[in-house]
Write an enzyme that holds these catalytic residues in place. Structure first.
Site, PDB file in Angstrom:
ATOM      1  N   TRP B 323       0.845  -1.204   0.000  1.00  0.00           N
ATOM      2  CA  TRP B 323       0.000   0.000   0.000  1.00  0.00           C
ATOM      3  C   TRP B 323       0.887   1.263   0.000  1.00  0.00           C
ATOM      4  O   TRP B 323       0.550   2.262  -0.615  1.00  0.00           O
ATOM      5  CB  TRP B 323      -0.904  -0.011   1.248  1.00  0.00           C
ATOM      6  CG  TRP B 323      -1.761   1.213   1.382  1.00  0.00           C
ATOM      7  CD1 TRP B 323      -3.026   1.395   0.877  1.00  0.00           C
ATOM      8  CD2 TRP B 323      -1.437   2.433   2.059  1.00  0.00           C
ATOM      9  NE1 TRP B 323      -3.495   2.631   1.193  1.00  0.00           N
ATOM     10  CE2 TRP B 323      -2.546   3.308   1.924  1.00  0.00           C
ATOM     11  CE3 TRP B 323      -0.331   2.884   2.767  1.00  0.00           C
ATOM     12  CZ2 TRP B 323      -2.578   4.586   2.461  1.00  0.00           C
ATOM     13  CZ3 TRP B 323      -0.358   4.166   3.305  1.00  0.00           C
ATOM     14  CH2 TRP B 323      -1.464   4.999   3.147  1.00  0.00           C
ATOM     15  N   HIS B 324       2.029   1.158   0.691  1.00  0.00           N
ATOM     16  CA  HIS B 324       2.894   2.331   0.792  1.00  0.00           C
ATOM     17  C   HIS B 324       3.577   2.676  -0.514  1.00  0.00           C
ATOM     18  O   HIS B 324       3.947   3.829  -0.733  1.00  0.00           O
ATOM     19  CB  HIS B 324       3.957   2.117   1.883  1.00  0.00           C
ATOM     20  CG  HIS B 324       3.404   2.231   3.258  1.00  0.00           C
ATOM     21  ND1 HIS B 324       2.835   1.169   3.903  1.00  0.00           N
ATOM     22  CD2 HIS B 324       3.307   3.282   4.097  1.00  0.00           C
ATOM     23  CE1 HIS B 324       2.406   1.567   5.096  1.00  0.00           C
ATOM     24  NE2 HIS B 324       2.677   2.841   5.232  1.00  0.00           N
ATOM     25  N   GLY B 325       3.783   1.708  -1.359  1.00  0.00           N
ATOM     26  CA  GLY B 325       4.432   2.038  -2.617  1.00  0.00           C
ATOM     27  C   GLY B 325       4.753   0.818  -3.431  1.00  0.00           C
ATOM     28  O   GLY B 325       4.791  -0.306  -2.923  1.00  0.00           O
TER      29      GLY B 325
END
Lengths: 323, 474
Positions: B323-325
C-alpha cells in the site's frame, strides 16, 4: 470566545516580542562576535577596523586563491589584503568594499573581472549571498542590495516583521549558532584562508585531465547581465567618491575551458571595450600559465604552482604600471 | 496545497470565515467544504480532479446499488466496485512496478519482450481517497452503514481537504454522520484545534524536516558513511517518518476541529511501545484498523487455526507494505514486521501491553525501558528497508553497519539530535492524551509552552529546504 481571543492575542504578542528581541540579539552578536576559528571570510573582513592598506584584491574564489599577498608585499614593499570570497559576484564585491572602506583606509583596489562576474547567474559565482548580510539588513546600502536580490514577499515581510529573515535562514542564525559564538567555539563549516593576508592556500593537488575530459562537456554562452553591470558601476562610483584607484585583472583559466565557452571571444571583447570606456585598466597576461594543467586544481582555480606563477606575473604587471 | 505553505496560510482563514458565516446551514457549509477541498487538491494539479471525481462517483453510485440489492447480486456489485477502485489504483500506482517485475522474471527464464510502461505522475493521496471510498461500500455491504443520497455530503466525506491527501483514512460510520448533522462552533474545538495544529507543525517543520536532511545525507552516501553514522541515519529516518506523518495527522485533526469535525486518531506515541504488537496498535491506526476490518477479519482472522492466522497476518502486513508504494522494499518492510509480530502471537503475548507505558507514572520501569528500546531498535531496522531505494541497497546498508571502517561523511548531527531528544521528552509527557498540552494543568505553564513551541518552530523550522509530506506519495 472573548477570553479565547484575548489569550490568542497575548500568545501572538508575547511570541512576537520574544522573536523581536531574539532578532535584535542576532543583529548585535552576529556583527560583533566571531566564531573562535574566524570561520567565515566575510565576517573576518567585516571585523577589520582602523587598518591602512596600499591595495586590496576584490573578487571571487578565483581571486582569493590566485594571489599570494605575502609574496606581493615582500617584493613590492606594499601592504595588501585579499578580500576575495568564494562565490562572490560584483554585488557581493560592492558590499564587501563598501563595508571595508567605512572602517579602513586603502589606496588601490584590484578587481577581478571575467566572463563569470558579468554573468553571475551561470553558477560560477553566486548571484548574491543573501544569508551573509542578514544582520546588516538595517544598513541602507546592504538593504538596497538585499532588496534587489530578494523575493518580493520576503522584502515586505522582513520590513514589517524583521525576525522573519532569521527565521528563513535559521540554519545559520539559530540559538545553537548563537551559543557557539558566545562560548567561542569553532564553527562547523570553515573557509580556509590565511588570517593575516586573506589569501586562500590552494589544495595540494593538480588538475586531473581525465576529470576534465569526462566532467567538462557542457558548452555555455555568457552574456553581460544588467544587474552585474549595475554593481560594477557602483564599485566604480564608490572608488571615485573615496578617491581610490581601481584596476581590474583577470585570473587565469585552463585554456581548454575557453573552447567550451561558445561566444567567449565576442563577450570578452565587449567586456574589455566596456572597461576601456570606463577608463579602467585591465591586467591580463595569463597565457603562459593557462596552457599547463599542472597550474590548476580545476578548470578555473590555480594550484600552488599556478598561484606562485600568477603572483609573480601580477607583481611584474603592477610594477610596470607604476613605472 | 501543502499545510506548511504560504498558500495554505491564506487559504485556511478564508475558508474558515466563509464556512462559519453560514452557521447552522449545513448544506451550504458542506458545499463550501467540497469546493474548498477541490481547490485544495487542484492547487497541486487540477487535471487529477477528474480522477478524484470519477472515483467519488463510482463509490457513491455503487453504494446505492449495493444497498438496494440482496444476496448474490449484492456481492457481485461489491466485487465490481472493488475492481473499479483497485483498477484505478493499479493503473496509476502499481502498473509499472508489476510490469517491470514481470519482465525481469520473464527475462530470467529466457523470455524477452518489450513491455509498455505508463508515463504518468502518481496522483497525490490516491491510496487515501480510494480507501475512504472502499470503506464506505464495505460498510454498506455489511449493513453497518446506510448510503447517503446526497452527493455533496458523500463527496465532502471522501474529499474533506484536511485528510484528502495523507489521511487519516476515515470510515463512513465515523465521518459521514458528521456531514449530515449540524456542526457546533465551540471555543473548546477551536482551542484543541489550534493545539493540534501547533504541535503538528512542530513535529513536521522542526523534527521531521531537520531529521530528513540528515537521513537523506546518510542514505544517499551510505557507502562512505561510518557505522555510527549509518545507525544515526536509521534513527533520524525513524523520527522523520513518524513526525512527518503524525505531524500531518495532527494538523489534519486540528484543522478538522476548526470546522467542527472530529477525525479518527492515527498515532498514539508509537515509539513508546513495549512490543511490536503494541507498536502496530499505535502506528497509522486508521490503516491498520482498515486492514483488520476489511481484510484480516474477512479472511478468517485468527479463528481458523494457527496456520491460517499466520497466513492472514503475513497477507495483511505484506499488503500494508505494498500500500505504501510499488517497490519490493516496502514488501520487505511489511514482511519483516510480520516476522516480528508472529512470535508474539504464537506465544499469546500480542495483547500484553494494552495500556500506556508507565501508566500513571512519570518514569517507566526497567522492564518497560528494555521493551521500548528493543521495539524501537527493531522498528529502526525495518525502516532501513522502507527508506532504501532497492532491496540490495537495504542489505548493503545493514552489512556496512557491522563491517564498515569508513571515516565517515562528517555528519553534522548534534543540533538535530538535541531537537529530537527534546521532542522525545515532550512526546513522553503528552503520551496519555490525544490533545497535546492538555496534560499541563497550570494555565501559566500551558500558555508559556505554546509560546516556546511556536518560537522553536520559528527558530528551528526548516523553511528553505521545505520537504513534501512523505505520505503524499502513498
Amino acid at each position: 470566545m472573548k477570553s479565547f481571543l484575548i489569550r490568542l492575542s497575548l500568545f501572538l504578542l508575547f511570541s512576537f516580542i520574544f522573536l523581536f528581541l531574539y532578532s535584535r540579539l542576532c543583529d548585535y552578536l552576529f556583527t560583533t562576535v566571531e566564531y573562535a576559528n574566524k570561520a567565515a571570510k566575510r565576517e573576518w573582513i567585516f571585523m577589520k577596523n582602523g587598518e591602512k592598506y596600499d591595495y586590496v584584491i576584490l573578487g571571487s574564489s578565483r581571486a582569493e586563491g590566485a594571489l599570494d599577498i605575502k609574496l606581493v608585499d615582500s617584493i613590492t614593499q606594499r601592504k595588501g589584503v585579499n578580500l576575495g570570497v568564494g562565490g562572490a559576484g560584483f554585488a557581493d564585491n560592492y558590499l564587501i568594499l563598501d563595508k571595508f572602506i567605512k572602517s579602513n583606509k586603502l589606496k588601490t583596489v584590484y578587481l577581478q573581472v571575467d566572463l563569470y562576474s558579468f554573468d553571475s547567474d551561470k553558477g560560477f559565482t553566486n548571484s548574491f549571498s543573501i544569508p551573509n548580510y542578514l544582520p546588516f539588513w538595517n544598513e541602507p546600502v546592504v538593504n538596497e542590495v538585499l532588496r534587489d536580490f530578494n523575493q518580493k514577499n520576503d522584502n515586505v515581510l522582513w520590513t514589517y516583521v524583521p525576525f522573519t529573515r532569521y527565521m528563513k535562514y535559521n540554519k545559520y542564525y539559530n540559538p545553537f549558532e548563537l551559543l557557539r559564538r558566545l562560548r567561542k567555539i569553532d564553527a562547523y563549516q570553515t573557509d580556509k584562508f590565511d588570517f593575516s593576508s586573506g589569501t586562500k592556500s590552494p589544495e595540494e593537488k593538480v588538475f586531473n585531465m581525465d576529470v576534465f575530459n569526462t566532467n567538462y562537456k557542457v558548452s555555455q554562452n555568457f552574456d553581460i547581465k544588467k544587474k552585474d553591470l549595475k554593481y560594477l558601476n557602483k564599485i566604480i562610483e564608490l572608488c571615485k567618491i573615496n578617491n581610490i584607484e581601481l584596476i581590474t585583472f583577470r585570473a587565469p583559466e585552463f585554456y581548454k575551458i575557453k573552447d567550451l565557452q561558445v561566444n567567449r571571444a565576442t563577450t570578452m571583447s565587449h567586456i574589455y571595450n566596456l572597461l576601456k570606456n570606463k577608463n579602467l585598466p585591465v591586467l591580463d597576461n595569463n597565457n603562459s600559465i593557462e596552457i599547463d594543467h599542472r597550474n590548476f586544481v580545476d578548470a578555473t582555480h590555480l594550484s600552488v604552482k599556478g598561484q606562485n606563477l600568477f603572483t609573480y606575473n601580477f607583481i611584474q604587471l603592477i610594477t610596470q604600471k607604476n613605472d | 496545497m501543502l499545510f506548511h505553505s504560504f498558500d495554505f496560510l491564506i487559504f485556511l482563514p478564508i475558508v474558515f470565515f466563509v464556512y462559519w458565516m453560514f452557521y447552522g446551514k449545513t448544506k451550504i457549509q458542506n458545499a463550501i467544504i467540497l469546493i474548498a477541498s477541490y481547490i485544495f487538491y487542484g492547487w497541486w494539479d487540477w487535471r487529477f480532479l477528474l480522477l478524484l471525481l470519477v472515483s467519488t462517483l463510482i463509490d457513491f453510485f455503487f453504494g446505492l446499488i449495493i444497498h438496494s440489492n440482496t444476496g448474490r447480486k449484492k456481492l457481485i456489485y461489491l466485487w465490481l466496485c472493488i475492481l473499479n477502485n483497485l483498477g484505478i489504483l493499479f493503473v496509476f500506482k502499481y502498473y509499472n512496478f508489476f510490469i517491470e517485475s514481470f519482465t525481469e522474471l520473464s527475462q530470467s527464464i529466457g523470455f524477452n519482450f518489450s513491455p509498455y510502461f505508463i508515463s504518468i505522475a502518481l496522483p497525490v493521496g490516491i491510496s487515501f481517497y480510494t480507501f475512504h471510498g472502499m470503506s464506505y461500500v464495505f460498510d454498506i455491504y455489511r449493513d453497518k452503514a446506510v448510503p447517503t443520497r446526497n452527493f455533496i455530503n458523500y463527496a465532502g466525506f471522501v474529499c474533506f481537504f484536511p485528510l484528502l491527501v495523507a489521511g487519516p483514512i476515515e470510515r463512513a460510520s465515523n465521518l459521514l454522520p458528521q456531514f449530515i448533522k449540524a456542526r457546533k462552533f465551540t471555543v473548546e474545538n477551536l482551542v484543541n484545534g489550534f493545539r493540534l495544529i501547533l504541535w503538528g507543525y512542530f513535529k513536521k517543520v522542526v523534527i521531521a524536516d531537520n531529521s530528513g536532511i540528515l537521513a537523506s545525507d546518510v542514505f544517499n552516501q551510505y557507502g562512505s558513511a561510518s557505522s555510527f553514522e549509518l545507525i544515526l541515519g536509521a534513527f533520524f529516518f525513524a523520527f522523520q517518518i513518524y513526525c512527518d506523518f503524525s505531524g500531518y495527522s495532527d494538523i489534519a485533526m486540528g484543522v478538522a476541529r476548526l470546522f467542527g469535525f472530529e477525525l479518527l486518531i492515527n498515532f498514539r506515541t508509537p515509539y513508546f511501545s513495549r512490543d511490536i504488537a503494541e507498536f502496530w496498535r499505535r502506528w497509522h491506526i486508521s490503516l491498520s484498523s482498515w486492514f483488520k476490518d476489511y481484510l484480516y477479519i474477512p479472511l478468517g482472522g485468527s479463528k481458523n487455526g494457527i496456520a491460517a492466522t499466520i497466513r492472514n497476518t503475513i497477507i495483511i502486513f505484506v499488503i500494508s507494505g505494498l500500500w505504501h508504494g510499488a517497490n519490493w522494499t516496502f514488501i520487505a518492510w511489511g514482511l519483516l514486521n510480520a516476522l516480528y509480530f508472529i512470535p508474539l502471537f504464537l506465544m499469546g503475548r500480542n495483547r500484553n501491553n494494552m495500556d500506556h507505558a508507565a501508566d500513571g507514572k512519570l518514569i517507566p520501569s526497567f522492564r518497560e525501558i528494555v521493551g521500548i528500546f528493543t521495539t524501537f531498535t527493531l522498528t529502526c531496522f525495518a525502516w532501513i528497508f522502507f527508506k532504501s531505494t532497492t532491496i540490495n541497497d537495504a542489505f548493503s546498508y545493514i552489512h556496512k553497519i557491522f563491517v564498515n571502517h569508513n571515516t565517515g561523511i562528517n555528519l553534522d548531527y548534534k543540533q538535530s539530535l538535541v531537537l529530537v531528544l527534546i521532542f522525545i521528552l515532550i512526546d513522553w509527557l503528552f503520551r496519555t492524551d490525544v490533545i497535546p498540552f492538555k496534560i499541563i494543568k497550570s494555565r501559566g505553564i500551558r500558555f508559556s509552552s505554546y509560546i516556546i513551541i511556536f518560537t522553536l518552530i520559528c527558530l528551528f523550522g526548516s523553511f528553505i529546504n521545505k520537504q513534501d509530506f512523505i505520505y503524499f506519495q502513498f
